[in-house]
Design a protein around this motif. Structure first.
Motif, PDB file in Angstrom:
ATOM      1  N   HIS A  60       0.854  -1.193   0.000  1.00 40.62           N
ATOM      2  CA  HIS A  60       0.000   0.000   0.000  1.00 40.62           C
ATOM      3  C   HIS A  60       0.884   1.235   0.000  1.00 40.62           C
ATOM      4  O   HIS A  60       1.940   1.256   0.640  1.00 40.62           O
ATOM      5  N   VAL A  61       0.452   2.285  -0.701  1.00 42.79           N
ATOM      6  CA  VAL A  61       1.224   3.528  -0.791  1.00 42.79           C
ATOM      7  C   VAL A  61       0.338   4.686  -0.339  1.00 42.79           C
ATOM      8  O   VAL A  61      -0.708   4.949  -0.934  1.00 42.79           O
ATOM      9  N   ILE A  62       0.761   5.371   0.728  1.00 42.86           N
ATOM     10  CA  ILE A  62       0.049   6.540   1.242  1.00 42.86           C
ATOM     11  C   ILE A  62       0.752   7.790   0.713  1.00 42.86           C
ATOM     12  O   ILE A  62       1.955   7.965   0.924  1.00 42.86           O
ATOM     13  N   VAL A  63       0.013   8.672   0.023  1.00 39.50           N
ATOM     14  CA  VAL A  63       0.585   9.885  -0.556  1.00 39.50           C
ATOM     15  C   VAL A  63      -0.103  11.083   0.099  1.00 39.50           C
ATOM     16  O   VAL A  63      -1.308  11.279  -0.055  1.00 39.50           O
ATOM     17  N   LEU A  64       0.680  11.913   0.805  1.00 42.19           N
ATOM     18  CA  LEU A  64       0.113  12.909   1.716  1.00 42.19           C
ATOM     19  C   LEU A  64       0.043  14.322   1.144  1.00 42.19           C
ATOM     20  O   LEU A  64       0.154  15.301   1.878  1.00 42.19           O
ATOM     21  N   GLY A  65      -0.164  14.446  -0.158  1.00 36.98           N
ATOM     22  CA  GLY A  65      -0.446  15.756  -0.731  1.00 36.98           C
ATOM     23  C   GLY A  65       0.744  16.479  -1.320  1.00 36.98           C
ATOM     24  O   GLY A  65       1.890  16.065  -1.200  1.00 36.98           O
ATOM     25  N   ASP A  66       0.432  17.629  -1.989  1.00 42.06           N
ATOM     26  CA  ASP A  66       1.406  18.419  -2.746  1.00 42.06           C
ATOM     27  C   ASP A  66       2.149  17.546  -3.741  1.00 42.06           C
ATOM     28  O   ASP A  66       3.387  17.512  -3.780  1.00 42.06           O
ATOM     29  N   ILE A  67       1.380  16.857  -4.575  1.00 41.92           N
ATOM     30  CA  ILE A  67       1.984  15.938  -5.535  1.00 41.92           C
ATOM     31  C   ILE A  67       2.549  16.671  -6.746  1.00 41.92           C
ATOM     32  O   ILE A  67       3.327  16.111  -7.505  1.00 41.92           O
ATOM     33  N   GLY A  68       2.159  17.944  -6.953  1.00 43.44           N
ATOM     34  CA  GLY A  68       2.621  18.700  -8.104  1.00 43.44           C
ATOM     35  C   GLY A  68       1.558  18.747  -9.192  1.00 43.44           C
ATOM     36  O   GLY A  68       0.520  18.078  -9.103  1.00 43.44           O
ATOM     37  N   THR A  85      -1.544  -0.610  -4.119  1.00 44.57           N
ATOM     38  CA  THR A  85      -2.797   0.108  -3.885  1.00 44.57           C
ATOM     39  C   THR A  85      -2.458   1.482  -3.323  1.00 44.57           C
ATOM     40  O   THR A  85      -1.762   1.594  -2.313  1.00 44.57           O
ATOM     41  N   PHE A  86      -2.949   2.542  -3.987  1.00 48.50           N
ATOM     42  CA  PHE A  86      -2.596   3.912  -3.637  1.00 48.50           C
ATOM     43  C   PHE A  86      -3.729   4.596  -2.881  1.00 48.50           C
ATOM     44  O   PHE A  86      -4.912   4.376  -3.153  1.00 48.50           O
ATOM     45  N   HIS A  87      -3.314   5.453  -1.946  1.00 47.40           N
ATOM     46  CA  HIS A  87      -4.245   6.227  -1.137  1.00 47.40           C
ATOM     47  C   HIS A  87      -3.742   7.669  -1.122  1.00 47.40           C
ATOM     48  O   HIS A  87      -2.821   8.000  -0.369  1.00 47.40           O
ATOM     49  N   PHE A  88      -4.309   8.520  -1.957  1.00 49.81           N
ATOM     50  CA  PHE A  88      -3.868   9.908  -2.097  1.00 49.81           C
ATOM     51  C   PHE A  88      -4.765  10.857  -1.302  1.00 49.81           C
ATOM     52  O   PHE A  88      -5.983  10.665  -1.227  1.00 49.81           O
ATOM     53  N   ILE A  89      -4.164  11.907  -0.748  1.00 51.90           N
ATOM     54  CA  ILE A  89      -4.898  13.107  -0.374  1.00 51.90           C
ATOM     55  C   ILE A  89      -4.190  14.276  -1.057  1.00 51.90           C
ATOM     56  O   ILE A  89      -3.042  14.152  -1.477  1.00 51.90           O
ATOM     57  N   TYR A  90      -4.879  15.396  -1.205  1.00 49.32           N
ATOM     58  CA  TYR A  90      -4.210  16.562  -1.790  1.00 49.32           C
ATOM     59  C   TYR A  90      -3.778  17.520  -0.685  1.00 49.32           C
ATOM     60  O   TYR A  90      -4.264  17.473   0.447  1.00 49.32           O
ATOM     61  N   GLY A  91      -2.813  18.385  -1.043  1.00 50.45           N
ATOM     62  CA  GLY A  91      -2.277  19.337  -0.085  1.00 50.45           C
ATOM     63  C   GLY A  91      -2.769  20.737  -0.359  1.00 50.45           C
ATOM     64  O   GLY A  91      -3.973  20.977  -0.469  1.00 50.45           O
ATOM     65  N   ASN A  92      -1.835  21.683  -0.538  1.00 46.11           N
ATOM     66  CA  ASN A  92      -2.223  23.067  -0.802  1.00 46.11           C
ATOM     67  C   ASN A  92      -1.605  23.612  -2.089  1.00 46.11           C
ATOM     68  O   ASN A  92      -1.615  24.811  -2.325  1.00 46.11           O
ATOM     69  N   HIS A  93      -1.065  22.721  -2.956  1.00 48.62           N
ATOM     70  CA  HIS A  93      -0.444  23.183  -4.199  1.00 48.62           C
ATOM     71  C   HIS A  93      -1.080  22.590  -5.462  1.00 48.62           C
ATOM     72  O   HIS A  93      -0.730  23.006  -6.566  1.00 48.62           O
ATOM     73  N   GLU A  94      -1.990  21.643  -5.334  1.00 48.35           N
ATOM     74  CA  GLU A  94      -2.591  21.036  -6.524  1.00 48.35           C
ATOM     75  C   GLU A  94      -3.592  21.992  -7.176  1.00 48.35           C
ATOM     76  O   GLU A  94      -4.400  22.625  -6.480  1.00 48.35           O
ATOM     77  N   THR A 171      -2.676  13.407   7.261  1.00 52.38           N
ATOM     78  CA  THR A 171      -2.975  14.783   6.887  1.00 52.38           C
ATOM     79  C   THR A 171      -1.815  15.347   6.086  1.00 52.38           C
ATOM     80  O   THR A 171      -0.721  14.786   6.076  1.00 52.38           O
ATOM     81  N   HIS A 172      -2.059  16.474   5.416  1.00 56.35           N
ATOM     82  CA  HIS A 172      -0.950  17.116   4.700  1.00 56.35           C
ATOM     83  C   HIS A 172      -0.081  17.909   5.673  1.00 56.35           C
ATOM     84  O   HIS A 172       1.118  17.690   5.779  1.00 56.35           O
TER      85      HIS A 172
END
Length: 365
Positions: A60-68, A85-94, A171-172
């Protein structure tokens, strides 16, 4: 009864990244266009390591935002082809296009990659909970707290069904480090000082509601571990990573341990670019049995230091050596080994002061 941080063994491997900042071009002389390829390489290495186990499990891959914002539909399809299996949240730059692509992206099994506010995912022996973005005002802090209340309701329903698992909040931005106890693992992290702002306050107040065992986040230029003290006196362990092209740090939860590593550079401790801490050690920190210090790293289940060789043993770090060793390692990482010629040194000093004067002028404007 005191709740344990985690169970002692985790079957699955959980990769944690944040702040990929995948963009086309350079930012402050750092090529951000290679961020996606570096991310893919990290995923493949993680899957290969899992495949070598006697009983390999899902990654599993947790991605905590600001992905670009350089992401394309093809990039998300490349992720789906990895079988993780990916689990994304967005940050403040998307931007809106990135959020749209993220909302449409699916894993290899058809499940959505993006985790909405308040979602609770059962991954191995944990409840991973998710809150997107950051708060910049009181209304958004209120929204965070409302999301936290929904999370608690969902977890209580699952627990009522006999599913007792430990809670990790994703969280981000991170919470206020109210104890001021931080354990930096990269030179960039040493200059980080904890502060209170709407973003961190929203996370802190959400923690008060959810009462998780651990918080994982990114957002700021800090890699390492910290403690956050709740109003009732309980501690929460905070793990921060930044997987940008400049710093490239990540974390892995697997087999009862958390490994923290860097794609690009040597960490402040150890011989290489990866160190590990046992779940039991973090539980001791959370209970106040031992302090948050470098001694918690690279130890076996009995608390014995795992030395790689005699030289490593001689260089082992004790509580009284932590600050001096950090300064020494940082000095080694930024100072050249060879003595520079006087003329070369003079030119560099001139270049430094010229740059500083430019920055000062820019600030005055």
């Amino acid at each position: 009864m005191e709740k344990p941080l985690f169970i002692k063994k985790t079957a699955m491997t959980i990769l944690i990244v944040s702040d990929l900042h995948y963009e086309m071009g350079k930012y402050k002389n750092v090529d951000e266009s290679i961020s996606f390829q570096n991310f893919m390489d990290l995923i493949r290495r993680t899957e290969m390591a899992e495949a070598k186990k006697e009983r390999p499990e899902k990654v599993h891959v947790i991605v905590l935002g600001d992905i670009g914002n350089a992401w394309t539909e093809k990039d998300f399809k490349s992720l789906a082809n990895t079988k993780a299996t990916f689990h994304f949240i967005y940050g403040n730059h998307e931007n809106q296009n990135t959020k749209r692509l993220l909302n449409e992206a699916t894993n290899f099994d058809g499940s959505k990659m993006w985790r909405e506010d308040g979602e609770v995912e059962e991954i191995d022996n944990f409840y991973f909970t998710f809150i997107n973005g950051i708060a910049v005002n009181e209304d958004q802090i209120k929204k965070f707290k409302e999301t936290a209340e929904r999370i608690v309701k969902t977890i209580n329903e699952k627990k009522a069904g006999g599913k007792e698992k430990k809670v990790i909040l994703c969280t981000h931005a991170g919470p206020d480090m109210l104890s001021k106890t931080l354990l930096p693992l990269t030179p960039e992290s040493q200059s980080f000082s904890s502060r209170s702002d709407p973003a961190s306050r929203a996370v802190s107040e959400s923690i008060e509601i959810i009462n998780p065992s651990m918080v994982i986040s990114g957002h700021v230029k800090f890699t390492g571990l910290g403690e956050s003290i709740l109003k009732n006196g309980d501690k929460v362990i905070v793990l921060k990573v930044e997987t940008s092209t400049k710093i490239g740090t990540y974390a892995l939860i697997s087999e009862g341990k958390i490994k923290i590593g860097s794609i690009y550079k040597k960490l402040l401790i150890g011989e290489g670019s990866e160190v590990e801490v046992s779940i039991d050690a973090l539980e001791d920190v959370r209970k106040g049995i031992r302090p948050l210090s470098l001694e918690i790293f690279n130890k076996d289940s009995n608390g014995n230091q795992n030395f790689r060789n005699d030289e490593d043993k001689k260089a082992s770090i004790t509580d009284t050596q932590v600050n001096s060793n950090l300064e020494e390692e940082q000095s080694k990482s930024i100072q050249p080994e060879k003595t520079e010629e006087p003329e070369t040194k003079r030119k560099k000093e001139q270049s430094f002061w010229t740059l500083l004067r430019r920055k000062v002028r820019r600030i005055k404007i």
